[in-house]
Design a protein around this motif. Structure first.
Motif, PDB file in Angstrom:
ATOM      1  N   LEU A   1       1.816 -13.232  16.571  1.00  0.00           N
ATOM      2  CA  LEU A   1       2.671 -12.760  17.671  1.00  0.00           C
ATOM      3  C   LEU A   1       1.848 -12.363  18.892  1.00  0.00           C
ATOM      4  N   GLY A   2       0.580 -12.032  18.658  1.00  0.00           N
ATOM      5  CA  GLY A   2      -0.280 -11.619  19.765  1.00  0.00           C
ATOM      6  C   GLY A   2      -0.934 -12.782  20.499  1.00  0.00           C
ATOM      7  N   LEU A   3      -0.691 -13.997  20.058  1.00  0.00           N
ATOM      8  CA  LEU A   3      -1.327 -15.157  20.696  1.00  0.00           C
ATOM      9  C   LEU A   3      -0.735 -15.421  22.087  1.00  0.00           C
ATOM     10  N   PRO A   4      -1.566 -15.948  22.987  1.00  0.00           N
ATOM     11  CA  PRO A   4      -1.044 -16.263  24.315  1.00  0.00           C
ATOM     12  C   PRO A   4      -0.257 -17.579  24.308  1.00  0.00           C
ATOM     13  N   VAL A   5       0.715 -17.686  23.416  1.00  0.00           N
ATOM     14  CA  VAL A   5       1.539 -18.897  23.326  1.00  0.00           C
ATOM     15  C   VAL A   5       2.988 -18.469  23.561  1.00  0.00           C
ATOM     16  N   PRO A   6       3.565 -18.867  24.692  1.00  0.00           N
ATOM     17  CA  PRO A   6       4.938 -18.443  24.957  1.00  0.00           C
ATOM     18  C   PRO A   6       5.899 -19.068  23.954  1.00  0.00           C
ATOM     19  N   SER A   7       6.998 -18.409  23.680  1.00  0.00           N
ATOM     20  CA  SER A   7       8.047 -18.896  22.762  1.00  0.00           C
ATOM     21  C   SER A   7       7.519 -19.232  21.379  1.00  0.00           C
ATOM     22  N   LEU A   8       6.597 -18.427  20.887  1.00  0.00           N
ATOM     23  CA  LEU A   8       6.102 -18.669  19.530  1.00  0.00           C
ATOM     24  C   LEU A   8       6.916 -17.847  18.533  1.00  0.00           C
ATOM     25  N   GLN A   9       7.360 -18.507  17.499  1.00  0.00           N
ATOM     26  CA  GLN A   9       8.090 -17.821  16.435  1.00  0.00           C
ATOM     27  C   GLN A   9       7.355 -18.014  15.121  1.00  0.00           C
ATOM     28  N   VAL A  10       7.510 -17.043  14.232  1.00  0.00           N
ATOM     29  CA  VAL A  10       6.854 -17.122  12.927  1.00  0.00           C
ATOM     30  C   VAL A  10       7.937 -17.266  11.873  1.00  0.00           C
ATOM     31  N   LEU A  11       7.757 -18.231  10.983  1.00  0.00           N
ATOM     32  CA  LEU A  11       8.683 -18.398   9.865  1.00  0.00           C
ATOM     33  C   LEU A  11       7.894 -18.234   8.565  1.00  0.00           C
ATOM     34  N   ILE A  12       8.166 -17.142   7.862  1.00  0.00           N
ATOM     35  CA  ILE A  12       7.471 -16.886   6.597  1.00  0.00           C
ATOM     36  C   ILE A  12       8.329 -17.465   5.478  1.00  0.00           C
ATOM     37  N   VAL A  13       7.725 -18.298   4.640  1.00  0.00           N
ATOM     38  CA  VAL A  13       8.486 -18.892   3.539  1.00  0.00           C
ATOM     39  C   VAL A  13       7.930 -18.334   2.237  1.00  0.00           C
ATOM     40  N   ASP A  14       8.677 -17.410   1.652  1.00  0.00           N
ATOM     41  CA  ASP A  14       8.181 -16.730   0.456  1.00  0.00           C
ATOM     42  C   ASP A  14       8.911 -17.216  -0.795  1.00  0.00           C
ATOM     43  N   ASP A  15       8.157 -17.327  -1.874  1.00  0.00           N
ATOM     44  CA  ASP A  15       8.698 -17.799  -3.149  1.00  0.00           C
ATOM     45  C   ASP A  15       8.797 -16.650  -4.150  1.00  0.00           C
ATOM     46  N   GLU A  16       9.575 -15.658  -3.816  1.00  0.00           N
ATOM     47  CA  GLU A  16       9.771 -14.497  -4.701  1.00  0.00           C
ATOM     48  C   GLU A  16       8.442 -13.964  -5.231  1.00  0.00           C
ATOM     49  N   SER A  17       7.503 -13.704  -4.347  1.00  0.00           N
ATOM     50  CA  SER A  17       6.192 -13.183  -4.750  1.00  0.00           C
ATOM     51  C   SER A  17       6.360 -11.893  -5.538  1.00  0.00           C
ATOM     52  N   PRO A  18       5.761 -11.815  -6.728  1.00  0.00           N
ATOM     53  CA  PRO A  18       5.887 -10.584  -7.513  1.00  0.00           C
ATOM     54  C   PRO A  18       5.259  -9.354  -6.843  1.00  0.00           C
ATOM     55  N   ASP A  19       4.349  -9.550  -5.907  1.00  0.00           N
ATOM     56  CA  ASP A  19       3.692  -8.396  -5.279  1.00  0.00           C
ATOM     57  C   ASP A  19       4.473  -7.806  -4.101  1.00  0.00           C
ATOM     58  N   GLY A  20       5.699  -8.295  -3.879  1.00  0.00           N
ATOM     59  CA  GLY A  20       6.531  -7.693  -2.829  1.00  0.00           C
ATOM     60  C   GLY A  20       6.300  -8.230  -1.431  1.00  0.00           C
ATOM     61  N   THR A  21       5.620  -9.375  -1.306  1.00  0.00           N
ATOM     62  CA  THR A  21       5.404  -9.968   0.023  1.00  0.00           C
ATOM     63  C   THR A  21       6.736 -10.177   0.751  1.00  0.00           C
ATOM     64  N   GLY A  22       7.770 -10.603   0.003  1.00  0.00           N
ATOM     65  CA  GLY A  22       9.075 -10.890   0.611  1.00  0.00           C
ATOM     66  C   GLY A  22       9.668  -9.679   1.305  1.00  0.00           C
ATOM     67  N   GLN A  23       9.536  -8.526   0.683  1.00  0.00           N
ATOM     68  CA  GLN A  23      10.082  -7.290   1.254  1.00  0.00           C
ATOM     69  C   GLN A  23       9.335  -6.927   2.541  1.00  0.00           C
ATOM     70  N   ILE A  24       8.012  -7.070   2.490  1.00  0.00           N
ATOM     71  CA  ILE A  24       7.201  -6.779   3.683  1.00  0.00           C
ATOM     72  C   ILE A  24       7.609  -7.737   4.811  1.00  0.00           C
ATOM     73  N   ALA A  25       7.815  -9.000   4.429  1.00  0.00           N
ATOM     74  CA  ALA A  25       8.202 -10.009   5.424  1.00  0.00           C
ATOM     75  C   ALA A  25       9.565  -9.660   6.025  1.00  0.00           C
ATOM     76  N   ASP A  26      10.496  -9.219   5.192  1.00  0.00           N
ATOM     77  CA  ASP A  26      11.823  -8.826   5.710  1.00  0.00           C
ATOM     78  C   ASP A  26      11.696  -7.675   6.702  1.00  0.00           C
ATOM     79  N   ASN A  27      10.815  -6.722   6.380  1.00  0.00           N
ATOM     80  CA  ASN A  27      10.612  -5.602   7.311  1.00  0.00           C
ATOM     81  C   ASN A  27      10.046  -6.097   8.646  1.00  0.00           C
ATOM     82  N   LEU A  28       9.118  -7.054   8.561  1.00  0.00           N
ATOM     83  CA  LEU A  28       8.537  -7.607   9.787  1.00  0.00           C
ATOM     84  C   LEU A  28       9.623  -8.294  10.621  1.00  0.00           C
TER      85      LEU A  28
END
Ligand SMILES: Nc1nc2c(ncn2[C@@H]2O[C@H](COP(=O)(O)OP(=O)(O)O)[C@@H](O)[C@H]2O)c(=O)[nH]1
Ligand SMILES: [Mg+2]
Length: 247
Positions: free
Chosen positions: A24-51
């Motif tokens: 998000l900090g890159l100097p690229v206008p209109s940049l979006q991030v799409l995180i594709v999570d596969d039900e990571s047991p370590d809770g990555t999905g929840q962190i991603a939802d918060n982001l």
């Protein structure tokens, strides 16, 4: 120009926040991030939802359920990016092996080509010194000799995972044609793109070992990938530029 960076995650709880923030900090206008999570047991999905709720409109999460796999995650992620009208779609790992700061360069150097990739073994490309000689040699042989010899491809690094695609290229490739569920997905995309006559420029990058967390690339996964290359050959070797899917 709308740019979507598709980042697949499996147990990347420590990496997903710094990676998203770096993007998000890159100097690229209109940049979006799409995180594709596969039900990571370590809770990555929840962190991603918060982001995603913190950066509404700029960060999106695709939570997959059912069988996991890098290829499957990318296909679903690319489909969503296309449905959201992205013009450029970047694919990269979440573990900082691919440096977010290379994105502007990749995009710029891609020029009028149909795609751009960051090879690690082409002239000027380097791999991390910590990789160890034997491992690097094996990896170089598998990517640059074995796979290229079987498929007869010009592309130097068939397994490069840091790439940038034009929307039209992903449509023309026709994601329905891509069957790889795991890591060999990178090879399949490179091969199909080349058979269809797309120009994917290789822009050397510095590939670092992951900073934290564990690689999912175990020896059996590598062996399976080596065998799958033969399957890719018989499935796609008849493809010609006329077989591109038109929008
Ligand atoms: N969604 C999803 N991501 C995955 C899966 N396997 C690996 N990844 C992600 O793909 C990227 C590359 O994986 P990694 O294990 O680092 O592979 P390596 O760099 O080849 O050792 C990382 O961002 C992983 O979290 C999977 O099954 N599903
Ligand atoms: Mg990695």
């Amino acid at each position: 120009m709308q740019v979507t960076v598709v980042v697949p995650t499996y147990n990347e709880a420590e990496n997903v926040t710094p990676m998203t923030e770096a993007l998000l900090g890159l100097p690229v206008p209109s940049l979006q991030v799409l995180i594709v999570d596969d039900e990571s047991p370590d809770g990555t999905g929840q962190i991603a939802d918060n982001l995603a709720s913190e950066h509404r409109g700029r960060v999106d999460v695709l939570s997959r359920s059912g069988p996991r796999g890098l290829g499957r995650a990318y296909i679903d992620g690319f489909r969503r990016a296309l449905a959201r009208d992205s013009d450029l779609i970047v694919q990269m790992d979440c573990d900082f092996s691919h440096s977010p700061t290379d994105i502007p360069r990749l995009r710029e150097h891609m020029g009028q080509n149909d795609g751009g990739g960051g090879p690690r073994y082409a002239r000027g490309g380097r791999t991390d010194e910590r990789g160890g000689g034997g491992r690097r040699l094996l990896s170089w042989w598998a990517n640059s000799i074995y796979t290229r010899w079987i498929l007869g491809c010009r592309v130097k690094d068939t397994t490069a995972g840091f790439k940038c695609w034009r929307r039209e290229t992903l449509i023309g490739i026709d994601l329905e044609r891509i069957h790889s569920q795991g890591y060999v997905f990178q090879v399949e995309m490179a091969y199909v793109a080349e058979r269809l006559g797309y120009r994917v420029l290789e822009i050397p990058i510095y590939f670092e070992d992951r900073r934290v967390g564990q690689s999912k690339m175990a020896i059996p996964v590598k062996l399976e990938a080596a065998i799958r290359v033969w399957e890719l050959r018989s499935r796609h070797r008849h493809l010609r530029p006329e077989d591109r899917l038109m929008e």
